[in-house]
Design a protein around this motif. Sequence first.
Motif, short mmCIF file in Angstrom:
data_model
loop_
_atom_site.label_atom_id
_atom_site.label_comp_id
_atom_site.label_asym_id
_atom_site.label_seq_id
_atom_site.Cartn_x
_atom_site.Cartn_y
_atom_site.Cartn_z
N ALA A 5 0.84 -1.19 0.00
CA ALA A 5 0.00 0.00 0.00
C ALA A 5 0.87 1.24 0.00
O ALA A 5 1.78 1.36 0.83
CB ALA A 5 -0.91 0.00 1.22
N PRO A 6 0.64 2.15 -0.92
CA PRO A 6 1.46 3.36 -0.96
C PRO A 6 1.20 4.25 0.25
O PRO A 6 0.11 4.26 0.81
CB PRO A 6 1.01 4.04 -2.27
CG PRO A 6 -0.39 3.55 -2.48
CD PRO A 6 -0.41 2.15 -1.96
N VAL A 7 2.23 4.99 0.64
CA VAL A 7 2.08 5.91 1.75
C VAL A 7 1.37 7.16 1.26
O VAL A 7 1.77 7.77 0.27
CB VAL A 7 3.47 6.29 2.33
CG1 VAL A 7 3.32 7.29 3.47
CG2 VAL A 7 4.18 5.03 2.83
N SER A 8 0.31 7.52 1.94
CA SER A 8 -0.47 8.68 1.54
C SER A 8 0.26 9.96 1.93
O SER A 8 0.72 10.11 3.07
CB SER A 8 -1.85 8.64 2.21
OG SER A 8 -2.59 9.79 1.88
N ILE A 9 0.38 10.88 0.97
CA ILE A 9 1.05 12.15 1.22
C ILE A 9 0.14 13.27 0.75
O ILE A 9 -0.34 13.26 -0.38
CB ILE A 9 2.39 12.23 0.47
CG1 ILE A 9 3.32 11.10 0.92
CG2 ILE A 9 3.06 13.58 0.68
CD1 ILE A 9 4.59 11.02 0.13
N ASN A 10 -0.12 14.24 1.65
CA ASN A 10 -0.93 15.37 1.24
C ASN A 10 -0.04 16.59 0.98
O ASN A 10 1.18 16.52 1.11
CB ASN A 10 -2.01 15.69 2.30
CG ASN A 10 -1.41 16.05 3.65
OD1 ASN A 10 -0.40 16.73 3.73
ND2 ASN A 10 -2.04 15.58 4.73
N ASP A 31 2.59 17.59 3.75
CA ASP A 31 3.63 16.68 4.19
C ASP A 31 4.95 17.01 3.49
O ASP A 31 4.98 17.57 2.39
CB ASP A 31 3.26 15.23 3.88
CG ASP A 31 2.05 14.78 4.69
OD1 ASP A 31 1.84 15.34 5.79
OD2 ASP A 31 1.32 13.88 4.24
#
Length: 443
Positions: free
Chosen positions: A202-207, A210
């Motif tokens: 699962a990819p790391v979510s980045i907004n 971040d």
Amino acid sequence: MAKFELKLPKMGESVAEATITSWLKEVGDTIELDEAIVEIATDKVDSEVPSEVEGVLVEKLFDVDAVVEVGQTLAIIETSSNGEAPAAIVEEIKAIVPSEVAKEAMDVQPEEAATVLENSMTDLKSSPTGKFYSPLVKNIAQKEGISMNELEGIAGSGKEGRVTKNDILNYIDTRDSSAKQTVAKADTPIDTSVSKVAPKAAPVSINGEDEIIEMTRMGKLISHHMVESVQKSAHVQSFIEIDVTKIVKWRNKVKEAYFKREGEKITYTPIFMQAVAATIKKFPMINISVDVDKIIKRKNINLGMAAALDDGNLIVPVIKNADQLNLVGMTASVNDLAKRARANQLKPDDIQGGTYTVTNVGSFGSVMGTPIINQPQVAILALGAVRKVPAVIETAEGDFIGIRHKMFVSHSYDHRVVNGALGGLFIKTLKETLEAWDLDQDF
């Protein structure tokens, strides 16, 4: 005209190889005597390899991140002692200018050859924005049909952001691969059948708020080292509380006289390190390493001393033959290694050969910790913060409550070869040694 081979020098006992972290010079650059050419790294120490001669760098034999053995040739430097133009300059001229210009350059002095090159390729030296491109990069771009605007968009990894030969070749490979994938997708019919797709992480979510921070080279090494240690050793911990009131009182009594006589401060660390060395001498089977199914019993007691760096990383310089040092010698070694560690002046040999490690988690206010073993050792000790605490004091007249200086000590050991009895007895003996400190002793 002669060629000199720049070799990876010997960097200390048991250091057999190093990783190239950065080239400080490019092919064609002029090299001064003792000028640093390449940065290398062993386990945790960065070093520079200087040139033993003056000349021109004509060849780099290894790329960044390559592992090189001691004695291997890193680069070739061409020296000029007969007034001829350095071959690197001549070859560069031949690659991009008419042969008559190259011939002219060969007939002049080395410093004039560079001028010939400059004059013959003024229009090739820089882009409209003033960005520098070497003749080799320009030549490759011309052959591959890369426009100046396209060249401007390539990120450079060289000095001051210059585009290197590897940068442009990697760009060409990426560009060609993307083109092939695009063609393949256009030519491949759509498969409407159900296919099994391998699960992906699962990819790391980045907004948008971040921040992505690249791990440093040392951070990557430490990360790998810690994971490898946990996977290799069966970690078990034992804890004990030690009353260090006598040591605190003794240090407060002698610290001014010590500084006046020795010229440096005495802290708790050398006192604890000396006690650890004495305890290891009583329990030599804690001073071992494991080689598959064999146990290596170490003759020397070399104490690793974990030290924090300004960038948040840790380094572990080693006090060699620690059991042979008196308190003055131990204090000098501790202070010297700590000072050079903070100044990034440790030598590769300073971090080699450790047989047991001590880390002071109390310096950050931690009461205790569960440290990870520093491979290939089998144990590590964590010193907690020294605190004033209420304690029950036993006397011949009865028990009473008093204020004492106490600390927790955590002992992590490899349960494959160190059982609970040895791991526990070790810190119990350390406790007895420290609590029996003589308040009247000299330093």
